[in-house]
Design an enzyme around this catalytic site. Structure first.
Site, PDB file in Angstrom:
ATOM      1  N   THR A  91       0.826  -1.216   0.000  1.00  0.00           N
ATOM      2  CA  THR A  91       0.000   0.000   0.000  1.00  0.00           C
ATOM      3  C   THR A  91       0.860   1.266   0.000  1.00  0.00           C
ATOM      4  O   THR A  91       0.634   2.180  -0.810  1.00  0.00           O
ATOM      5  CB  THR A  91      -0.904  -0.006   1.253  1.00  0.00           C
ATOM      6  OG1 THR A  91      -1.614  -1.244   1.257  1.00  0.00           O
ATOM      7  CG2 THR A  91      -1.878   1.139   1.256  1.00  0.00           C
ATOM      8  N   VAL A  92       1.870   1.311   0.886  1.00  0.00           N
ATOM      9  CA  VAL A  92       2.671   2.541   0.972  1.00  0.00           C
ATOM     10  C   VAL A  92       3.571   2.677  -0.258  1.00  0.00           C
ATOM     11  O   VAL A  92       3.665   3.759  -0.853  1.00  0.00           O
ATOM     12  CB  VAL A  92       3.511   2.561   2.270  1.00  0.00           C
ATOM     13  CG1 VAL A  92       4.411   3.788   2.305  1.00  0.00           C
ATOM     14  CG2 VAL A  92       2.596   2.538   3.489  1.00  0.00           C
ATOM     15  N   ALA A 129      12.839  19.444  -5.693  1.00  0.00           N
ATOM     16  CA  ALA A 129      14.051  18.656  -5.403  1.00  0.00           C
ATOM     17  C   ALA A 129      15.241  19.094  -6.248  1.00  0.00           C
ATOM     18  O   ALA A 129      16.389  18.946  -5.841  1.00  0.00           O
ATOM     19  CB  ALA A 129      13.770  17.177  -5.641  1.00  0.00           C
ATOM     20  N   GLY A 140       2.188   9.344  10.521  1.00  0.00           N
ATOM     21  CA  GLY A 140       1.943   9.279   9.065  1.00  0.00           C
ATOM     22  C   GLY A 140       2.255  10.559   8.331  1.00  0.00           C
ATOM     23  O   GLY A 140       3.414  10.960   8.205  1.00  0.00           O
ATOM     24  N   ILE A 185       1.628  13.680   9.056  1.00  0.00           N
ATOM     25  CA  ILE A 185       1.862  14.917   9.820  1.00  0.00           C
ATOM     26  C   ILE A 185       3.379  15.153   9.919  1.00  0.00           C
ATOM     27  O   ILE A 185       4.097  14.267  10.371  1.00  0.00           O
ATOM     28  CB  ILE A 185       1.272  14.810  11.249  1.00  0.00           C
ATOM     29  CG1 ILE A 185      -0.225  14.479  11.200  1.00  0.00           C
ATOM     30  CG2 ILE A 185       1.522  16.086  12.029  1.00  0.00           C
ATOM     31  CD1 ILE A 185      -0.852  14.251  12.570  1.00  0.00           C
ATOM     32  N   LYS A 203       6.247   4.986  18.459  1.00  0.00           N
ATOM     33  CA  LYS A 203       6.274   6.380  17.984  1.00  0.00           C
ATOM     34  C   LYS A 203       6.709   7.321  19.103  1.00  0.00           C
ATOM     35  O   LYS A 203       7.457   8.277  18.875  1.00  0.00           O
ATOM     36  CB  LYS A 203       4.895   6.763  17.457  1.00  0.00           C
ATOM     37  CG  LYS A 203       4.480   5.938  16.229  1.00  0.00           C
ATOM     38  CD  LYS A 203       3.004   6.092  15.920  1.00  0.00           C
ATOM     39  CE  LYS A 203       2.570   5.204  14.775  1.00  0.00           C
ATOM     40  NZ  LYS A 203       1.119   5.067  14.647  1.00  0.00           N
TER      41      LYS A 203
HETATM   42  N1  HSE Z   1      -1.793   1.206  12.984  1.00  0.00           N
HETATM   43  C1  HSE Z   1      -1.334   2.557  12.960  1.00  0.00           C
HETATM   44  C2  HSE Z   1      -2.435   3.450  13.513  1.00  0.00           C
HETATM   45  C3  HSE Z   1      -0.991   2.928  11.540  1.00  0.00           C
HETATM   46  O1  HSE Z   1      -3.552   2.955  13.715  1.00  0.00           O
HETATM   47  O2  HSE Z   1      -2.177   4.612  13.768  1.00  0.00           O
HETATM   48  C4  HSE Z   1      -0.030   4.049  11.404  1.00  0.00           C
HETATM   49  O3  HSE Z   1       1.157   3.876  12.091  1.00  0.00           O
END
Ligand code: HSE
Length: 437
Positions: free
Chosen positions: A13-14, A33, A134, A136, A205
């Protein structure tokens, strides 16, 4: 100028989001760039599988090592996830002088210290904006834009799945299990959703946030972590009666004794900005001594938002190709020889408000006994509430919200209250946060 060649480890996906974004916004990205970008190779588990992006001009195979070894590749995008193969490949790419960009919080939280040391030895950069919240741009904001500040604390909703589940439970009245299944269907839960509901994803995180905020080594194993799995609907409702929302928070706080790193469900005053962050959205509040409170809000997962962060790292990396290594932004915001040895505090030393709910026999003297325990331990009370629980007629729920108190004392109070004959079950303990926003 010669285009920059990029190799992709992973095209899920990413990865597909990155390819699509580089195709759709190519002109804007290249204008920024200063060089064109070619994705020359991708390694995937199954090369025959159909992809969610155009793959023309890309050599697709199943051997990741080919990408790491290809002398024509300048930048490797690690989009595999996990901390096994991803770690080996990241280290191999660094040793071969390649810059690495990753969206992998697990990898950075557990192995960041070794990865950054290797990167510095090899004069390459490892970028990881997409690993926290993500889309942000919180890493860049803390590492560069707030560089003049002493960061006092950071508090964030950094797991979208947890926030989505609590939002659905509160507004739609659905069960925990139903909300979790919905998050999995919508694609933002981790492959192993226990990482979301046990707080581990947020702890990954938060370890990264704490290091960048305070210039300490990555300390994932010192993050105090509680998930949302055992939250009862009754507590969500009582919190609302008292003027709070329950949010899954990660908190990193500087104190005179050291650093608090904690992830847990938290009562947040309903007027606080973080209380209004609903659904799967993420938000991070950073308090700098000069700037005061700042808030960063947006999508913490998904192909587009994650690709947005990965491609921003790619444009920064392209600029880095022509700079002297001594002039680069340090991986953990502070120069490597300036990393602090401030201790990460134990749970008993945390300081905040506490929500305590105990089911008791509905008899005279209960409230007095409980408040005496708190007074003896010098724990102040902010609010108190007595309610009839939905199921048992002879019992009552007593809910106390304390003023800010050291957690060690509160744990002692909990033990004393649970030892009373009138206490029916173990006490529910949720922390309370008050923010200056
Ligand atoms: N599983 C993570 C979330 C996805 O729900 O935030 C992003 O790191």
């Amino acid at each position: 100028m010669k285009p920059v060649n990029v190799g992709l480890l992973g095209l899920g996906t990413v990865g597909a989001g990155v390819v699509n974004l580089l195709t759709e916004n190519r002109d804007e990205i290249v204008r920024r760039a200063g060089r064109d970008i070619h994705i020359t190779r991708a390694a995937v588990r199954n090369p025959d599988k159909a992809r969610e992006c155009a793959v023309d001009g890309m050599q697709i195979g199943s051997d990741c090592q080919v990408i790491v070894d290809d002398p024509e590749i300048d930048v490797v995008l690690e989009l595999i996830g996990g901390d096994g193969l991803a770690f080996d490949l990241t280290m191999a790419a660094i040793e071969r002088g390649k810059h690495v960009i990753t969206a992998n919080k697990h990898l950075i939280a557990l192995h960041g210290n070794a990865i950054f040391a290797a990167a510095e030895r090899n004069n390459v950069v490892v970028s990881f904006e997409a690993a926290v919240a993500g889309g942000i741009p919180i890493i860049k904001a803390m590492r560069e834009s707030l560089a003049a500040n002493r960061i006092e604390w950071v508090a964030g909703i950094i797991n979208g799945t947890g926030n989505f589940i609590l939002t659905q439970m509160r507004f739609e009245g659905v069960s925990f299990e139903y909300a979790l299944a919905d998050a999995q269907r919508r694609g933002f839960a981790e492959a192993d959703p226990t990482f979301d509901i046990e707080g581990i994803d947020a702890a990954h995180k938060l370890a990264i946030i704490g290091s960048i905020a305070f210039g300490i080594p990555l300390s994932f194993e010192r993050v105090y972590t509680e998930g949302i799995r055992y939250l009862a609907s009754a507590d969500i409702a009582y919190a609302a009666r008292l003027g709070y929302r329950i949010k899954p928070l990660g908190i990193a706080k500087r104190t005179p004794e050291g650093v608090e790193l904690r992830v847990h469900p938290t009562l947040v005053p309903e007027k606080a900005l973080l209380a209004s962050v609903e659904g799967e959205k993420n938000a991070v509040m950073v308090y700098g001594d000069a700037v005061g409170p700042t808030v960063y809000y947006g999508a913490g997962a998904g192909a587009g938002p994650t690709a947005s962060a990965v491609v921003a790292d790619l444009t920064d990396t392209i600029r880095v190709l022509s700079t002297d290594p001594s002039g680069r932004v340090p991986h953990l915001a502070f120069q490597p020889d300036q990393i602090s040895d401030a201790p990460v505090l134990d749970r008993a030393d945390f300081e905040c408000g506490h929500y305590l709910r105990v089911q008791v026999a509905d008899q005279t003297g209960v409230m007095a006994a409980m408040t005496r325990v708190l007074a003896d331990l010098e724990i102040g009370i902010d609010a108190i509430l007595q309610e009839d629980p939905p199921t048992t007629e002879d019992d009552a729920h007593v809910i106390v919200v304390t003023k800010s108190a050291r957690e060690g004392r509160v744990l002692e109070a909990i033990a004393r209250i649970e030892a009373f004959d009138f206490a029916r079950k173990s006490l529910v303990h949720i922390r309370v946060a008050h923010f200056e926003d």
